[in-house]
Scaffold this motif. Structure first.
Motif, PDB file in Angstrom:
ATOM      1  N   ARG A  21     -12.935  24.832 -25.280  1.00  0.00           N
ATOM      2  CA  ARG A  21     -13.356  23.518 -24.774  1.00  0.00           C
ATOM      3  C   ARG A  21     -12.162  22.798 -24.152  1.00  0.00           C
ATOM      4  NH1 ARG A  21     -17.712  20.344 -25.391  1.00  0.00           N
ATOM      5  NH2 ARG A  21     -17.442  18.102 -25.194  1.00  0.00           N
ATOM      6  N   PRO A  79     -17.043  18.900 -19.689  1.00  0.00           N
ATOM      7  CA  PRO A  79     -15.923  19.739 -20.119  1.00  0.00           C
ATOM      8  C   PRO A  79     -16.123  21.217 -19.768  1.00  0.00           C
ATOM      9  CG  PRO A  79     -17.242  19.105 -22.011  1.00  0.00           C
ATOM     10  CD  PRO A  79     -17.799  18.371 -20.832  1.00  0.00           C
ATOM     11  N   PRO A 104     -11.722  19.254 -22.158  1.00  0.00           N
ATOM     12  CA  PRO A 104     -12.325  18.032 -21.623  1.00  0.00           C
ATOM     13  C   PRO A 104     -11.947  17.823 -20.159  1.00  0.00           C
ATOM     14  CG  PRO A 104     -11.344  17.615 -23.781  1.00  0.00           C
ATOM     15  CD  PRO A 104     -10.898  18.999 -23.349  1.00  0.00           C
ATOM     16  N   ASP A 105     -12.850  17.200 -19.414  1.00  0.00           N
ATOM     17  CA  ASP A 105     -12.643  16.977 -17.984  1.00  0.00           C
ATOM     18  C   ASP A 105     -11.370  16.182 -17.697  1.00  0.00           C
ATOM     19  OD1 ASP A 105     -13.484  16.924 -15.140  1.00  0.00           O
ATOM     20  OD2 ASP A 105     -13.713  14.780 -15.522  1.00  0.00           O
TER      21      ASP A 105
END
Length: 184
Positions: free
Chosen positions: A118, A63, A120-121
């Motif tokens: 943050r 991430p 996430p990928d």
């Protein structure tokens, strides 16, 4: 009869070979464009520009934790948009020279913006700044906004600025760029 068989063979070839290859090319195209980019690819000198940085992935499967963008000389009046769940920080400094902006002259301002959070990928997000592109910049050129994308594991440095005769497509991690247009 032979003409009819040829047409069936061509159709068969289309369905068995060409369409799957075309579909595969469409799936792979985003991967080739999977870097930080600017939504608006053009901006007029002497006016406002809403810089929307598009972040399509993390680092591998990791991430994204931080997006940091360096503001190029000649771009002033930078105001980053706050993002829910992200901390926004700026670094202010003097400009190389005074610039005219709307109704006055500015000598210093935001030179770097950082968003920390943050992403996430498997998700996509956008990071937005309101800016002013001074008329000291040359229309017909490309202005680059170098970006560093820090992840939980790894980093992408989208800072490569093309040399004469090359484009961002010639580089592994090209800086996002915007083509400058003349004043209206």
């Amino acid at each position: 009869m032979r003409n009819h068989q040829l047409k069936i063979t061509e159709i068969d070839m289309l369905y068995k070979h060409i369409l799957p290859l075309s579909f595969a090319a469409c799936l792979l195209a985003p991967a080739a464009q999977a870097h930080v980019t600017l939504e608006q690819q053009e901006a007029r000198v002497g006016g406002g520009y809403k810089a929307v940085l598009r972040v399509p992935h993390g680092c591998g499967n990791s991430p994204t934790l931080k997006i940091r963008v360096r503001i190029p000389e000649g771009v002033v009046g930078v105001k980053p948009m706050l993002k829910a769940g992200w901390q926004t920080d700026t670094v202010r400094a003097k400009y190389e020279k005074p610039y005219q902006m709307y109704h006055g002259s500015v000598t210093e301002g935001v030179r770097e913006v950082t968003w920390t959070g943050r992403l996430p990928d498997e998700n996509y997000d956008e990071f937005v700044m309101s800016t002013f592109v001074t008329d000291d910049l040359k229309p017909g050129t490309v202005l680059y906004f170098p970006v560093v994308q820090e992840c939980e594991s790894g980093v992408h440095r989208w800072i490569e600025i093309p040399s004469e005769g090359k484009t961002g497509a010639d580089y592994k991690e090209p800086a996002p760029g915007v083509r400058l247009l003349p004043k209206p």
